[in-house]
Design a protein around this motif. Structure first.
Motif, short mmCIF file in Angstrom:
data_model
loop_
_atom_site.label_atom_id
_atom_site.label_comp_id
_atom_site.label_asym_id
_atom_site.label_seq_id
_atom_site.Cartn_x
_atom_site.Cartn_y
_atom_site.Cartn_z
N ALA A 31 -4.89 5.86 4.95
CA ALA A 31 -4.51 6.04 6.35
C ALA A 31 -5.73 6.39 7.20
O ALA A 31 -5.91 5.86 8.30
N GLN A 32 -6.58 7.29 6.69
CA GLN A 32 -7.79 7.67 7.43
C GLN A 32 -8.72 6.48 7.62
O GLN A 32 -9.26 6.28 8.70
N GLN A 33 -8.89 5.69 6.56
CA GLN A 33 -9.80 4.55 6.64
C GLN A 33 -9.35 3.51 7.65
O GLN A 33 -10.17 2.87 8.29
N VAL A 34 -8.04 3.34 7.80
CA VAL A 34 -7.55 2.28 8.70
C VAL A 34 -7.08 2.82 10.05
O VAL A 34 -6.63 2.07 10.89
N GLY A 35 -7.21 4.13 10.23
CA GLY A 35 -6.90 4.73 11.52
C GLY A 35 -5.42 4.87 11.81
O GLY A 35 -4.99 4.71 12.96
N LEU A 36 -4.63 5.20 10.80
CA LEU A 36 -3.19 5.39 10.98
C LEU A 36 -2.78 6.75 10.42
O LEU A 36 -3.53 7.37 9.66
N SER A 37 -1.57 7.16 10.74
CA SER A 37 -0.99 8.33 10.10
C SER A 37 -0.55 7.90 8.70
O SER A 37 -0.35 6.71 8.44
N SER A 38 -0.36 8.86 7.80
CA SER A 38 0.09 8.52 6.45
C SER A 38 1.44 7.79 6.45
O SER A 38 1.59 6.78 5.76
N PRO A 39 2.44 8.23 7.25
CA PRO A 39 3.71 7.49 7.26
C PRO A 39 3.56 6.05 7.77
O PRO A 39 4.18 5.12 7.24
N SER A 40 2.71 5.87 8.78
CA SER A 40 2.49 4.50 9.30
C SER A 40 1.79 3.63 8.27
O SER A 40 2.14 2.45 8.11
N ALA A 41 0.82 4.19 7.57
CA ALA A 41 0.13 3.42 6.53
C ALA A 41 1.09 3.08 5.40
O ALA A 41 1.08 1.95 4.89
N ALA A 42 1.95 4.02 5.04
CA ALA A 42 2.95 3.76 3.98
C ALA A 42 3.89 2.64 4.39
O ALA A 42 4.24 1.78 3.57
N GLU A 43 4.30 2.65 5.65
CA GLU A 43 5.21 1.59 6.14
C GLU A 43 4.51 0.23 6.13
O GLU A 43 5.09 -0.77 5.73
N ARG A 44 3.27 0.19 6.57
CA ARG A 44 2.50 -1.06 6.54
C ARG A 44 2.37 -1.57 5.11
O ARG A 44 2.54 -2.76 4.84
N LEU A 45 2.07 -0.68 4.20
CA LEU A 45 1.92 -1.03 2.80
C LEU A 45 3.23 -1.59 2.25
O LEU A 45 3.25 -2.61 1.56
N ARG A 46 4.34 -0.92 2.56
CA ARG A 46 5.66 -1.37 2.11
C ARG A 46 5.95 -2.77 2.63
O ARG A 46 6.41 -3.64 1.90
N ARG A 47 5.64 -3.02 3.92
CA ARG A 47 5.89 -4.34 4.50
C ARG A 47 5.02 -5.42 3.85
O ARG A 47 5.48 -6.54 3.63
N LEU A 48 3.77 -5.10 3.55
CA LEU A 48 2.89 -6.07 2.89
C LEU A 48 3.44 -6.43 1.51
O LEU A 48 3.38 -7.58 1.09
N GLU A 49 4.01 -5.45 0.81
CA GLU A 49 4.62 -5.71 -0.49
C GLU A 49 5.89 -6.55 -0.33
O GLU A 49 6.10 -7.52 -1.06
#
Length: 157
Positions: A31-49
């Motif tokens: 999340a830090q590397q891509v400039g998002l909050s942890s929940p937003s990064a988790a959601e993005r990751l879930r959608r990519l999967e």
């Protein structure tokens, strides 16, 4: 989206690049590397999967470190009527760590790992009655498996 190709925005691309560098990265660090909050990064990751962009999280194993110091590329040309049998034989050889069915004179290009040249001979003998083979030993890999270009700008370079 032409031909069913999924559009990836800059954040999706950054997530994929970070994971390609370290699939074990923590969600917080991602999340830090891509400039998002942890929940937003988790959601993005879930959608990519869910969309099938990310198929698996895996490891990059060094074959030499686990006893396989030699690697080879084997081009396989089945004899007439032997294609499906040869494909099954290839699938059943655990030392073949990757294989592609290809166009051209050969039908398969297999990558395999072995402990010795004698072991390589034994593996090749398993397909020799049903296919012609051409083997090249791998000296080094100047380009390791990597992500394809993810953005239009990178493709047009």
């Amino acid at each position: 989206m032409p031909n069913g190709v999924l559009e990836l925005d800059d954040i999706d691309q950054s997530i994929l690049e970070a994971l390609a560098g370290n699939a074990r990265i923590s969600l917080k660090e991602l999340a830090q590397q891509v400039g998002l909050s942890s929940p937003s990064a988790a959601e993005r990751l879930r959608r990519l999967e869910e969309r099938g962009v990310i198929k698996a999280f895996t490891i990059d194993l060094d074959p030499a470190a686990v006893g396989y110091p030699l690697q080879a590329i084997v081009r396989v040309r089945p004899l007439p009527g032997q294609l499906h049998i040869v494909e099954r034989i290839i699938q059943d050889i655990p030392e073949i760590v990757e294989c592609d069915k290809v166009t051209g004179e050969d039908c398969f290009i297999a990558r395999l790992v072995v402990r010795s040249m004698a072991e390589l001979d034994g593996i090749l003998d398993k397909v020799a009655e049903r296919a012609e083979t051409n083997t090249s030993m791998i000296k080094s890999s100047p380009v390791k498996r990597r992500l394809p270009p993810l953005s239009r700008g990178k493709q047009d370079r």
